[in-house]
Scaffold this motif. Structure first.
Motif, PDB file in Angstrom:
ATOM      1  N   VAL A 186      15.292   1.833   6.421  1.00  0.00           N
ATOM      2  CA  VAL A 186      16.329   1.832   6.457  1.00  0.00           C
ATOM      3  C   VAL A 186      16.163   2.192   4.730  1.00  0.00           C
ATOM      4  CG1 VAL A 186      17.006  -0.534   5.555  1.00  0.00           C
ATOM      5  CG2 VAL A 186      16.340  -0.566   7.480  1.00  0.00           C
ATOM      6  N   HIS A 187      14.886   1.772   3.853  1.00  0.00           N
ATOM      7  CA  HIS A 187      14.631   1.695   2.651  1.00  0.00           C
ATOM      8  C   HIS A 187      15.370   2.881   1.547  1.00  0.00           C
ATOM      9  CE1 HIS A 187      12.613   2.336  -1.647  1.00  0.00           C
ATOM     10  NE2 HIS A 187      12.301   1.113  -1.302  1.00  0.00           N
ATOM     11  N   ALA A 188      15.247   4.189   2.894  1.00  0.00           N
ATOM     12  CA  ALA A 188      15.463   5.730   2.397  1.00  0.00           C
ATOM     13  C   ALA A 188      16.795   5.440   2.406  1.00  0.00           C
ATOM     14  CB  ALA A 188      14.636   6.519   3.457  1.00  0.00           C
ATOM     15  N   GLU A 189      17.912   4.935   3.191  1.00  0.00           N
ATOM     16  CA  GLU A 189      18.957   4.912   3.402  1.00  0.00           C
ATOM     17  C   GLU A 189      19.863   3.684   2.256  1.00  0.00           C
ATOM     18  OE1 GLU A 189      22.928   3.146   5.998  1.00  0.00           O
ATOM     19  OE2 GLU A 189      20.846   4.045   6.410  1.00  0.00           O
ATOM     20  N   LEU A 190      19.176   2.601   1.011  1.00  0.00           N
ATOM     21  CA  LEU A 190      19.581   1.326   0.865  1.00  0.00           C
ATOM     22  C   LEU A 190      19.010   2.128  -0.256  1.00  0.00           C
ATOM     23  CD1 LEU A 190      20.253  -1.134   3.005  1.00  0.00           C
ATOM     24  CD2 LEU A 190      22.231   0.848   2.870  1.00  0.00           C
ATOM     25  N   HIS A 191      17.719   2.160  -0.624  1.00  0.00           N
ATOM     26  CA  HIS A 191      17.261   2.145  -2.209  1.00  0.00           C
ATOM     27  C   HIS A 191      17.750   3.286  -3.335  1.00  0.00           C
ATOM     28  CE1 HIS A 191      14.360   2.019  -5.098  1.00  0.00           C
ATOM     29  NE2 HIS A 191      13.571   3.012  -4.610  1.00  0.00           N
ATOM     30  N   PRO A 192      18.515   4.262  -2.633  1.00  0.00           N
ATOM     31  CA  PRO A 192      19.322   4.969  -4.109  1.00  0.00           C
ATOM     32  C   PRO A 192      20.402   3.948  -4.151  1.00  0.00           C
ATOM     33  CG  PRO A 192      17.936   6.121  -2.232  1.00  0.00           C
ATOM     34  CD  PRO A 192      18.774   5.154  -1.772  1.00  0.00           C
ATOM     35  N   VAL A 193      20.713   3.340  -3.430  1.00  0.00           N
ATOM     36  CA  VAL A 193      21.829   2.223  -3.876  1.00  0.00           C
ATOM     37  C   VAL A 193      22.008   0.986  -4.496  1.00  0.00           C
ATOM     38  CG1 VAL A 193      24.494   1.685  -3.339  1.00  0.00           C
ATOM     39  CG2 VAL A 193      23.085   3.302  -1.657  1.00  0.00           C
ATOM     40  N   LEU A 194      20.877   0.748  -4.075  1.00  0.00           N
ATOM     41  CA  LEU A 194      20.849  -0.360  -5.038  1.00  0.00           C
ATOM     42  C   LEU A 194      20.021   0.114  -6.018  1.00  0.00           C
ATOM     43  CD1 LEU A 194      18.878  -2.296  -1.758  1.00  0.00           C
ATOM     44  CD2 LEU A 194      21.589  -3.079  -2.570  1.00  0.00           C
ATOM     45  N   SER A 195      19.073   0.850  -6.951  1.00  0.00           N
ATOM     46  CA  SER A 195      18.429   0.797  -8.018  1.00  0.00           C
ATOM     47  C   SER A 195      19.740   1.872  -8.785  1.00  0.00           C
ATOM     48  CB  SER A 195      17.352   2.229  -7.590  1.00  0.00           C
ATOM     49  OG  SER A 195      18.126   3.409  -6.572  1.00  0.00           O
ATOM     50  N   GLU A 196      20.787   2.325  -7.825  1.00  0.00           N
ATOM     51  CA  GLU A 196      21.589   2.396  -8.934  1.00  0.00           C
ATOM     52  C   GLU A 196      22.550   1.576  -9.513  1.00  0.00           C
ATOM     53  OE1 GLU A 196      23.732   5.228 -11.451  1.00  0.00           O
ATOM     54  OE2 GLU A 196      22.443   5.912 -10.911  1.00  0.00           O
ATOM     55  N   SER A 251       1.025  -0.995   0.183  1.00  0.00           N
ATOM     56  CA  SER A 251       0.247  -0.299   0.306  1.00  0.00           C
ATOM     57  C   SER A 251       0.981   1.343  -0.097  1.00  0.00           C
ATOM     58  CB  SER A 251      -0.638   0.005   0.978  1.00  0.00           C
ATOM     59  OG  SER A 251       0.294  -0.109   2.252  1.00  0.00           O
ATOM     60  N   ARG A 252       1.901   1.045   0.788  1.00  0.00           N
ATOM     61  CA  ARG A 252       2.851   2.103   1.434  1.00  0.00           C
ATOM     62  C   ARG A 252       3.897   2.550  -0.386  1.00  0.00           C
ATOM     63  NH1 ARG A 252      -0.459   2.881   3.824  1.00  0.00           N
ATOM     64  NH2 ARG A 252       0.130   3.393   6.238  1.00  0.00           N
ATOM     65  N   TYR A 253       4.346   1.148  -1.223  1.00  0.00           N
ATOM     66  CA  TYR A 253       5.363   1.638  -2.256  1.00  0.00           C
ATOM     67  C   TYR A 253       5.313   0.762  -2.925  1.00  0.00           C
ATOM     68  CZ  TYR A 253       8.666   2.803   0.995  1.00  0.00           C
ATOM     69  OH  TYR A 253       8.849   3.299   2.703  1.00  0.00           O
ATOM     70  N   THR A 254       3.832   0.043  -3.601  1.00  0.00           N
ATOM     71  CA  THR A 254       3.463  -0.496  -5.317  1.00  0.00           C
ATOM     72  C   THR A 254       2.681   0.279  -5.551  1.00  0.00           C
ATOM     73  OG1 THR A 254       4.362  -2.503  -4.319  1.00  0.00           O
ATOM     74  CG2 THR A 254       2.295  -2.615  -5.977  1.00  0.00           C
ATOM     75  N   VAL A 255       1.169   1.043  -4.882  1.00  0.00           N
ATOM     76  CA  VAL A 255       0.286   1.608  -5.310  1.00  0.00           C
ATOM     77  C   VAL A 255       0.331   2.648  -5.106  1.00  0.00           C
ATOM     78  CG1 VAL A 255      -2.136   2.025  -4.915  1.00  0.00           C
ATOM     79  CG2 VAL A 255      -1.661  -0.420  -4.370  1.00  0.00           C
ATOM     80  N   PRO A 256       0.057   3.275  -6.975  1.00  0.00           N
ATOM     81  CA  PRO A 256       0.815   4.856  -7.030  1.00  0.00           C
ATOM     82  C   PRO A 256      -0.022   5.366  -6.536  1.00  0.00           C
ATOM     83  CG  PRO A 256       0.311   2.902  -8.753  1.00  0.00           C
ATOM     84  CD  PRO A 256      -0.526   2.248  -8.151  1.00  0.00           C
ATOM     85  N   ALA A 260       8.699   6.224   2.086  1.00  0.00           N
ATOM     86  CA  ALA A 260       7.359   6.448   2.140  1.00  0.00           C
ATOM     87  C   ALA A 260       6.842   7.525   3.634  1.00  0.00           C
ATOM     88  CB  ALA A 260       6.373   5.548   2.421  1.00  0.00           C
ATOM     89  N   ARG A 261       7.909   7.817   4.318  1.00  0.00           N
ATOM     90  CA  ARG A 261       7.218   9.002   5.621  1.00  0.00           C
ATOM     91  C   ARG A 261       6.403   8.032   6.483  1.00  0.00           C
ATOM     92  NH1 ARG A 261      10.519  13.098   4.114  1.00  0.00           N
ATOM     93  NH2 ARG A 261      11.136  13.787   2.401  1.00  0.00           N
ATOM     94  N   ASP A 262       6.202   7.165   6.579  1.00  0.00           N
ATOM     95  CA  ASP A 262       5.162   6.509   7.382  1.00  0.00           C
ATOM     96  C   ASP A 262       6.247   5.865   8.786  1.00  0.00           C
ATOM     97  OD1 ASP A 262       7.110   4.418   7.094  1.00  0.00           O
ATOM     98  OD2 ASP A 262       5.808   2.843   6.498  1.00  0.00           O
ATOM     99  N   GLY A 263       7.521   5.865   9.045  1.00  0.00           N
ATOM    100  CA  GLY A 263       8.226   6.321  10.472  1.00  0.00           C
ATOM    101  C   GLY A 263       8.438   4.918  10.574  1.00  0.00           C
TER     102      GLY A 263
END
Length: 723
Positions: free
Chosen positions: A185-195, A157-162, A176-179
């Motif tokens: 963890v996603h905010a920190e590592l997602h940019p690295v893994l997607s790159e 609901s936070r990351y798949t549903v547009p 997603a800023r849901d706390g």
């Protein structure tokens, strides 16, 4: 009267003597030409069929070998990249943290879960299920696809549903800023893994928990995200099959490929993966899955849609076929005219209505089109590249050949098909051209042989002797043609002599240019890379598992160039580089590139060193002293800011006409970032580099948030230790 006969005899001889050479040649040539044409025509007609088979067989072997080699290299490279990525510290850290924070999401507040379930269900009903039903032609119930578990529904609901209020794609949302801890963890590592996925040409990356089969992270966040591949709606997919294979026998440094099949999370489009274990001291932390780019495979098999320019003609095509006889790469006919293609396979009966609808909706024939029958598969597997006559999937009579693809784990064939009309057309042209050519050659050869064979060709023979002498390395000098030689042959001899002299000069110029080019390449590139370029290898790309990267930035250079003439500043930078290059070689480092005022070097790129980290740090210290010495008399305070990191790195050549030696990877990026953070005269090293240094190395840990960073010092004071 008695004298008359004696007077008539000479007149008869003179009459025969007056017959022109053309008349004699016409009489002789008539018989020679007719005989030659008849014989050549008979031989040509009898040899045409055998020639066609030989030519087509050679062409099939060449095309199949080329295509199989290109696709094999691409798939093996994808496997190697997946295995290398799975062994990095970044992926291991991501596996631990995503798995731990995913578990914390189970048992959420029921109200939160109910709201998330409603959002996900609406998205599936309105978008996901209609698209799948169009492709499959089946009625799909919501309960069949809706993920189970609080964490899965919440994360989808936070990351798949547009988000209808945002233009940002779900795969681009970092936080997603849901706390939640998972989002942090996603905010920190997602940019690295997607790159990483983008740089390695992967369409998606997955981290899968081995105990539950749960996709705890993916770059794309499709509907398989956060679901279990063991018991979830996609437990029968090719990704789930690959997971079970790796999980049952995890082998370090080895990636397992999957077959290509329709994949529901991609809207029913075909997908293929490579999977590798993420290990920590022999323990399976996770399974890393990378989705390969089928578009790149199609570009290889369709020669970038340039069939005619690549010599494929109007109908020749090559495509991949799986063990089920279905295509693993797109059909040429479908690319050229999808509507005509679908009509053809419908008429040939080689695709069902559901398969045709799926091809039209997904815009590909991969995994849908049945290309070979079971008998043809068996024959192709046993017959190598032998050419056979078959009926194609388009209902046409074609000549076909196949060759197995040399990729362990994939039971695929590379198949070539060409219509009989395309094969017959050039053969008919060949027959006509052969007859005409033989007739012309017979005329010319007969004329020369009968008329002036010896006298006329004497200068040519002499000239041929000279050319043979030149080939053997013994030039006898200019050829004498004699006074009675025809002017044309005399001119030819002079022209050939002039040409020989010109070729000698050009050969000397080419040799000099080659020597100059080699010297330039050896000056610009490391010795081993220059040697590989000299041998013709322009695709130098090496994966270095253990190396250290040093990035040194010259501070104060910009201010110096503003105060002085730009040329003076550049000369100073060149002098610094001339001092750093031998210093780097002395410590076992190689200079990779210079980017502005940044000097990139690596230790362990060419020659492996167990002490690559101490060598890199020793070079950094020596470089600081060298720059202070070289620039001591300069008006500006020029000092180095240095960053050092250790780990895997990729080095190689970029460009085609202009070759540039470069390096990529997290290690190079981290070293560059540390160099940017370092103050003038300061050397910062990463935690990985510090762990490899001797215990007595003078270094101070920086009191900063984030990963540990150490500052190299010559002597640690009490004040610095306290800081």
């Amino acid at each position: 009267m008695a004298d008359e006969p004696r007077a008539q005899t000479p007149r008869r001889r003179r009459g025969l003597a007056k017959l022109s050479m053309g008349t004699w040649l016409a009489i002789a040539l008539l018989g020679v030409t007719v005989t030659a044409l008849v014989v050549s025509s008979v031989v040509t007609m009898s040899r045409t069929s055998n020639l066609a088979d030989d030519v087509l067989g050679e062409r099939a072997r060449a095309l199949l070998g080329l295509q199989a080699g290109e696709v094999g290299r691409y798939l093996r490279t994808a496997q190697a990249r997946t295995a290398t990525l799975a062994a990095t510290g970044t992926v291991r850290e991501a596996a631990r943290r995503f798995d731990a924070t995913y578990a914390e999401l189970e048992g959420l507040n029921p109200a939160v879960v109910d709201a998330a379930t409603a959002d996900v269900a609406a998205y599936y009903r309105d978008d996901v299920i209609p698209q799948l039903e169009d492709v499959t032609g089946e009625t799909i119930g919501l309960r069949r696809l809706l993920p189970a578990g609080d964490a899965a529904r919440y994360l989808q609901s936070r990351y798949t549903v547009p988000d209808p209020a945002s233009d940002v794609a779900p795969s681009e949302v970092a936080d997603a800023r849901d706390g939640s801890a998972w989002s942090a963890v996603h905010a920190e590592l997602h940019p690295v893994l997607s790159e990483m996925a983008a740089q390695l040409d992967f369409e998606d990356l997955y981290l899968i928990a081995p105990d539950t089969g749960t996709v705890v992270y993916s770059v794309g966040k499709a509907t398989d995200f956060a679901t279990s591949l063991d018991v979830g709606p996609y437990s029968g997919s090719v990704l789930a099959q690959g997971l079970r294979e790796v999980r049952d026998e995890p082998e370090p440094g080895v990636a397992v490929p999957t077959d290509v099949a329709p994949y529901a999370p991609d809207g029913g489009r075909p997908a293929g993966f490579t999977l590798a274990p993420v290990l920590d001291d022999g323990r399976l932390l996770a399974v890393l899955a990378a989705k390969i780019s089928l578009a790149d495979v199609d570009l290889i098999m369709t020669v970038d849609r340039e069939w005619v320019d690549a010599g494929f003609g109007r109908t020749t095509e090559t495509f991949l076929v799986g063990a089920d006889g279905r295509m693993r790469s797109v059909s040429r006919a479908f690319v050229e005219d999808p509507a005509d293609y679908l009509r053809a396979v419908a008429q040939a009966g080689t695709a069902t209505p559901a398969e045709r609808r799926a091809m039209a909706d997904t815009d590909t024939t991969v995994a849908f089109q049945q290309a070979l029958t079971a008998d043809e598969l068996a024959g192709a597997a046993s017959g190598g590249t032998g050419v056979t006559e078959v009926t194609s999937y388009l209902g046409r009579d074609v000549l076909a050949a196949s060759q197995p693809l040399d990729v362990p784990g994939l039971d695929w064939l590379v198949t070539m098909q060409v219509t009989e009309e395309q094969v017959a057309a050039p053969l008919e042209d060949y027959r006509r051209t052969t007859v005409v050519a033989v007739a012309v050659i017979v005329l010319l050869v007969s004329f020369v042989a009968v008329a002036w064979a010896r006298r006329t060709f004497r200068p040519i023979t002499a000239l041929a002797e000279r050319l043979r002498g030149i080939h053997a390395g013994d030039d006898t000098g200019p050829t004498s043609v004699g006074r009675r030689a025809p002017q044309e042959f005399a001119a030819l001899t002079d022209s050939v002599g002039t040409m020989i002299d010109s070729l000698e000069r050009q050969r000397d110029e080419v040799d000099a240019a080659i020597a100059e080019r080699r010297a330039t390449v050896r000056a610009l590139l490391p010795a081993t890379v220059a040697a590989r370029v000299d041998s013709g290898d322009r695709r130098v790309v090496d994966e270095i598992a253990h190396a250290s990267v040093v990035v040194a930035t010259v501070n104060g250079l910009g201010r110096l160039m503003q105060r002085q003439h730009g040329t003076d500043g550049r000369e100073l930078l060149d002098r610094v580089i001339r001092e750093l290059d031998p210093l780097a070689a002395q410590h076992g480092l190689e200079r990779v590139k210079i980017l502005g005022d940044a000097y990139f070097a690596g230790c362990g790129l060419d020659t492996p060193y167990l002490d690559h980290a101490p060598r890199a740090v020793a070079f950094a210290r020596a470089a600081q002293d060298t720059v202070r010495r070289v620039t001591a008399d300069e008006p500006a305070d020029l000092r180095l800011s240095i960053g050092v990191d250790s780990g895997p790195v990729t080095v190689g050549l970029t460009g085609s006409a202009l070759l540039v030696f470069d390096m990529w990877g997290d290690t190079a990026t981290t070293a560059h970032v540390l160099a940017q953070r370092a103050r003038p005269g300061e050397t910062l090293i990463s935690e990985r580099t510090h762990e490899m240094l001797p215990p007595d190395t003078a270094a101070v840990r920086m009191d900063e948030p984030g990963p540990s960073v150490w500052r190299i010092t010559d002597a640690v004071t009490a004040e610095e230790s306290a800081t």
